[in-house]
Design a protein around this motif. Structure first.
Motif, mmCIF file in Angstrom:
data_model
loop_
_atom_site.group_PDB
_atom_site.id
_atom_site.type_symbol
_atom_site.label_atom_id
_atom_site.label_comp_id
_atom_site.label_asym_id
_atom_site.label_seq_id
_atom_site.Cartn_x
_atom_site.Cartn_y
_atom_site.Cartn_z
ATOM 1 N N PHE A 505 52.980 12.876 6.818
ATOM 2 C CA PHE A 505 52.056 11.778 6.697
ATOM 3 C C PHE A 505 50.903 12.038 6.146
ATOM 4 N N VAL A 506 50.219 13.540 6.565
ATOM 5 C CA VAL A 506 49.034 13.874 6.143
ATOM 6 C C VAL A 506 49.045 14.309 4.611
ATOM 7 N N THR A 507 50.240 14.945 4.244
ATOM 8 C CA THR A 507 50.365 15.486 2.928
ATOM 9 C C THR A 507 50.764 14.431 1.778
ATOM 10 N N GLY A 508 51.663 13.436 2.466
ATOM 11 C CA GLY A 508 52.137 12.770 1.394
ATOM 12 C C GLY A 508 52.047 10.986 1.640
ATOM 13 N N TYR A 509 51.310 10.655 2.800
ATOM 14 C CA TYR A 509 51.141 9.496 3.222
ATOM 15 C C TYR A 509 52.393 8.642 3.802
ATOM 16 N N VAL A 510 53.462 9.686 4.115
ATOM 17 C CA VAL A 510 54.629 8.948 4.774
ATOM 18 C C VAL A 510 54.649 8.630 5.953
ATOM 19 N N GLU A 511 54.361 7.445 6.498
ATOM 20 C CA GLU A 511 54.176 7.047 7.719
ATOM 21 C C GLU A 511 55.293 7.455 8.575
ATOM 22 N N PRO A 512 55.116 8.027 9.639
ATOM 23 C CA PRO A 512 56.370 8.632 10.446
ATOM 24 C C PRO A 512 56.891 7.408 11.328
ATOM 25 N N THR A 513 58.093 7.456 11.447
ATOM 26 C CA THR A 513 59.009 6.538 12.119
ATOM 27 C C THR A 513 60.039 7.252 13.077
ATOM 28 N N ALA A 514 60.238 6.503 14.332
ATOM 29 C CA ALA A 514 61.180 7.125 15.162
ATOM 30 C C ALA A 514 60.910 8.352 15.952
ATOM 31 N N LEU A 515 59.521 8.666 15.984
ATOM 32 C CA LEU A 515 59.130 9.803 16.857
ATOM 33 C C LEU A 515 59.845 10.004 18.010
ATOM 34 N N GLU A 516 60.099 11.166 18.379
ATOM 35 C CA GLU A 516 61.084 11.552 19.463
ATOM 36 C C GLU A 516 60.021 11.990 20.844
ATOM 37 N N GLN A 517 58.996 12.779 20.450
ATOM 38 C CA GLN A 517 58.088 13.104 21.403
ATOM 39 C C GLN A 517 56.658 12.834 21.276
ATOM 40 N N LEU A 518 56.136 13.051 20.221
ATOM 41 C CA LEU A 518 54.805 12.986 19.940
ATOM 42 C C LEU A 518 54.365 11.469 19.474
ATOM 43 N N ALA A 519 53.072 11.306 19.970
ATOM 44 C CA ALA A 519 52.386 10.001 19.527
ATOM 45 C C ALA A 519 51.263 10.297 18.617
ATOM 46 N N ILE A 520 50.973 9.687 17.719
ATOM 47 C CA ILE A 520 50.112 10.214 16.717
ATOM 48 C C ILE A 520 48.915 9.155 16.354
ATOM 49 N N SER A 521 47.638 9.427 16.193
ATOM 50 C CA SER A 521 46.821 8.171 15.894
ATOM 51 C C SER A 521 46.505 8.563 14.799
ATOM 52 N N PRO A 522 45.966 7.633 13.757
ATOM 53 C CA PRO A 522 45.641 6.191 14.216
ATOM 54 C C PRO A 522 47.030 5.131 14.250
ATOM 55 N N LEU A 523 48.017 5.508 14.435
ATOM 56 C CA LEU A 523 49.432 4.917 14.579
ATOM 57 C C LEU A 523 49.581 4.161 15.734
ATOM 58 N N GLY A 524 49.882 5.080 16.743
ATOM 59 C CA GLY A 524 50.485 4.621 17.948
ATOM 60 C C GLY A 524 50.083 5.245 19.494
ATOM 61 N N LEU A 525 49.143 6.097 19.035
ATOM 62 C CA LEU A 525 48.613 6.982 20.217
ATOM 63 C C LEU A 525 47.920 6.152 21.274
ATOM 64 N N ARG A 526 47.105 5.237 20.780
ATOM 65 C CA ARG A 526 46.525 4.218 21.731
ATOM 66 C C ARG A 526 47.479 3.458 22.418
ATOM 67 N N GLN A 527 48.565 2.732 21.721
ATOM 68 C CA GLN A 527 49.348 1.870 22.299
ATOM 69 C C GLN A 527 50.326 2.522 23.350
ATOM 70 N N LYS A 528 50.495 3.855 23.142
ATOM 71 C CA LYS A 528 51.323 4.789 23.897
ATOM 72 C C LYS A 528 50.510 4.782 25.409
ATOM 73 N N LEU A 529 49.379 4.974 25.202
ATOM 74 C CA LEU A 529 48.467 5.119 26.366
ATOM 75 C C LEU A 529 48.104 3.885 27.184
ATOM 76 N N TYR A 530 48.312 2.859 26.634
ATOM 77 C CA TYR A 530 48.102 1.501 27.213
ATOM 78 C C TYR A 530 49.403 1.498 27.936
ATOM 79 N N ASP A 531 50.502 1.733 27.370
ATOM 80 C CA ASP A 531 51.860 1.386 27.918
ATOM 81 C C ASP A 531 52.119 2.127 29.224
ATOM 82 N N LEU A 532 51.363 3.537 28.995
ATOM 83 C CA LEU A 532 51.556 4.384 30.355
ATOM 84 C C LEU A 532 50.426 3.819 31.551
ATOM 85 N N ILE A 533 49.312 3.135 31.045
ATOM 86 C CA ILE A 533 48.334 2.753 31.906
ATOM 87 C C ILE A 533 49.089 1.543 32.564
#
Length: 728
Positions: A505-533
């Motif tokens: 993602f950082v080196t080639g702008y390839v937006e990650p899909t189907a992440l198994e463990q990590l959440a990454i901002s600015p893509l899905g980290l905020r929403q992950k925390l919202y879902d947990l709250i």
């Protein structure tokens, strides 16, 4: 210590702010970011006033508070002044305009600076009793003055350049954080007075130590003014004064910049010449010289500070290096995890066995360095990828990456050029890495890459295996001895696949899909925390245990704060350890009565970020969902930076991070300040002995080994278990 019966409460804290119904006014819902930061720096300064600390450590805290205030002025005040001058009326989270914020900030800064000067006066008196003196020249004897005069002639005079200021000699440029002396002179009865300026070179020591058993220091600016007649023979000195200038030091990245390295090299030069924001003058500055300085620097009158004390107290840190162990904290040597030693120092063998977390600075940063050094030297390692935000001046991490590249391994380094005040250093390291054959990537123009990730691919008997390191702090060996952070190591293939997607993602702008463990901002980290709250909110409404524990450096994002308020209203019990800025109001009826916020300030700088969600159980619980992260709850981290949220699932690591690190922070009283509903912080409890003694989390961590790093060699050593006991 084994069974702490009550959650700590603030001493003499006021009753919660009385409210009825929903709290809607911005100033009643949120605390201004800038004012909250100033409150944080007051807590830092309070450590300089803490009589339980050794004297040189108190002096160090004073220098830190001064350095903090300088950076705040160069960045935050400069930014607000820029907005106000351009007529920008966008309001802060509490509804204040830039002009209103500046007015409130200036009022608070006056009190803060007065406290700093009072603290210095107190410390100077106490240090003098211990044989360490920051002296005026009037306090010296004849022999000491004679030595200083010789030192001035041989070591200072050749370095400084008096500059006349008249129509043929325009006013000289004074660099950011530059300090100087200004003189009003006269020669002969008929000639008009002359103004001369002497700028103090940045490379000379601020304090000169006079030889002898006693540690006597004299500030260089006082040496220059005292021996000025040696600079100006034949002149009569009518008056003099000292001054210091702070300039706008922020760098705004232009999205259309074609070459980031070239842009930052130019921007760094511009920063040194930025708009003057603050002019500091000594209280006895000559009136004519002062008038000239005021005119030339064109600083808002409210940002001209006159003081009877010392200018630029950040440099007091140099005196803290005096060799007086009796006036410093007892030495502490970080432990090296026994589990790695049990594998004969083989980091890969220990990580392959099971996940491991290293708790800095109580456990050595050398583990991180050794991980990369072994990767560089291991013929089975084929690839290394590394993010670099801050690496320091003498970076063993950089050295390991260079060694790996020279050994023929595929090495990729993501170097963040936008790391504030480290831009120049990072450009230097990027150049060194490229020379060695490392593939250097600078990431996104509009986003900082703030995630701390190492990825090592190793060829093994059963195929390729990926080893990962995720950190909450920087790859900076000096900071790692002061900042409390977490380094998580794993060989779990799912983490490896996600980390590879992060780098793509950082080196080639390839937006990650189907992440198994990590959440990454600015893509899905905020929403992950919202879902947990939201899940905790649902549990509370169903009558199940519902709680959130959070450890952060700063909480300022309005939407995240509102989410916390929503959870509090639903009955979720929230405990927050927020070292620095907190724009959330805690304990306000009808808004946040289920939220408690504390700040820990002490020997070590709390820097690790942790989220824990009860998941239907009473915290702390092994069934809780637990995460470490590089991100704070700030808009920049959630929306404008590349960050990672890392789940902790291994049983032992989970126990350590939640039941040891997080719980000890919640239980701490001796270094903690509680945030009241009025927005003010109140010290909780200073150390005492006996049954009423408080709990000090730093002492606990220094005295007890971590759980995941113990290994079989320490199975017989029982680590005191912490417990909430009966809730207060």
């Amino acid at each position: 210590m084994d069974d702490l019966r009550r959650l700590p409460r603030a001493m003499n804290a006021p009753d919660p702010v009385a409210t009825t119904g929903a709290v809607e006014a911005p100033e009643d819902r949120y605390v201004n970011r800038e004012l909250s930061w100033l409150a944080f720096n007051r807590r830092v300064l309070a450590e300089a006033e803490n009589e339980n600390y050794p004297l040189l450590e108190r002096l160090r805290f004073l220098s830190i508070s001064a350095s903090n205030l300088d950076e705040f002025t160069m960045i935050r005040i400069a930014g607000l002044e820029g907005q106000a001058s351009r007529g920008i009326e966008s309001t802060a989270i509490d509804g204040k305009s830039p002009a209103q914020q500046l007015e409130a900030i200036r009022h608070e800064m006056v009190g803060l600076e007065q406290r700093q000067q009072a603290a210095l006066d107190t410390l100077c008196g106490l240090l003098a009793q211990e044989g360490i003196e920051i002296a005026s020249i009037a306090q010296l004897d004849e022999g000491e003055i004679a030595w200083l005069e010789d030192y001035f002639s041989t070591d200072i005079l050749p370095l400084i350049t008096p500059q006349a200021i008249d129509p043929s000699h325009p006013f000289p440029f004074v660099a950011n954080m530059g300090m100087g002396a200004i003189f009003r002179l006269k020669r002969g009865k008929r000639k008009a007075p002359l103004i001369e300026m002497v700028l103090i070179p940045a490379g000379v020591p601020r304090f000169v130590r006079i030889p002898g058993d006693a540690a006597t220091y004299v500030a260089i600016e006082h040496i220059i003014t005292h021996f000025a007649e040696l600079m100006f023979p034949g002149f009569k000195i009518l008056g003099d004064g000292l001054f210091r200038v702070l300039r706008d030091s922020d760098i705004e990245v232009e999205e259309e910049a074609e070459d980031l390295v070239r842009f930052f090299r130019t921007a760094i030069q511009r920063r040194r010449r930025g708009r003057a924001v603050l002019l500091e003058l000594d209280d006895e500055c000559d009136e004519g010289a002062e008038a000239l300085l005021r005119e030339q620097f064109d600083v808002d009158a409210a940002m001209i500070v006159k003081t009877k004390g010392m200018l630029g107290m950040r440099h007091l840190a140099a005196i803290c290096n005096e060799s007086r162990p009796d006036l410093k904290f007892a030495p502490f040597d970080p432990r090296y995890p026994e589990r790695i030693l049990a594998h004969d120092g083989d980091c890969f063998g220990a990580i392959r066995e099971k996940d491991l977390v290293v708790h800095h600075p109580y456990e050595s940063f050398e583990v991180v360095v050794d991980f990369l050094r072994q990767a560089a030297a291991d013929p089975a390692v084929v690839s290394i990828k590394q993010t670099l935000y801050r690496a320091g001046d003498q970076s063993p991490v950089i050295a390991a990456l260079i060694e790996a590249a020279l050994e023929g391994k595929a090495v990729t380094a993501v170097v963040e050029l936008k790391a504030r005040f480290d831009e120049e250093r990072n450009i230097h390291w990027a150049t060194e890495l490229e020379r060695a054959g490392v593939q250097v990537i600078y990431g996104f123009t509009e986003w900082k890459t703030h995630a701390k990730v190492s990825l090592v691919v190793r060829r093994e008997d059963d195929g390729y295996r990926t080893y990962c390191h995720f950190g909450t702090g920087n790859y900076h060996p000096v900071n790692a001895r002061i900042y409390t952070d977490l380094s998580f190591f794993t060989a779990d293939p799912a983490f490896g696949r996600d980390a590879a997607k992060l780098f793509n993602f950082v080196t080639g702008y390839v937006e990650p899909t189907a992440l198994e463990q990590l959440a990454i901002s600015p893509l899905g980290l905020r929403q992950k925390l919202y879902d947990l709250i939201d899940r905790e909110i649902a549990h509370a409404r169903e009558g199940k245990p519902a709680a959130i524990w959070v450890k952060m450096n700063s909480v300022t994002n309005r939407e995240m704060i509102d989410k916390f308020y929503e959870a509090s209203a639903a009955g979720v019990e929230i405990h927050m350890v927020v070292r620095g800025i907190c724009s959330l109001r805690a304990g306000v009826p009808g808004l946040s009565e289920n939220i408690r916020v504390k700040s820990i300030i002490g020997r070590f700088l709390e820097h690790g970020r942790i989220w824990a969600f009860a998941n239907g159980q009473e915290l702390p619980s092994r069934k809780a969902d637990l995460f470490i992260t590089s991100a704070d709850a700030m808009s920049r981290n959630l929306d404008r930076r590349v960050e990672v949220l890392v789940p902790i699932t291994n049983k032992t690591v989970h126990d350590q991070v939640l039941g040891q690190v997080m719980l000890a922070n919640i239980l701490d009283t001796e270094q903690s300040w509680s945030l009241g509903a009025d927005g003010e912080y109140h010290r909780m409890h200073l150390g005492s002995e006996g049954p009423d003694a408080g709990f000090n989390c730093h002492h606990y961590f220094m005295a007890n080994p971590s759980l995941s790093g113990r290994g079989s060699a320490l199975k017989a050593q029982e680590v005191p278990r912490l417990s909430l006991g009966n809730r207060a």
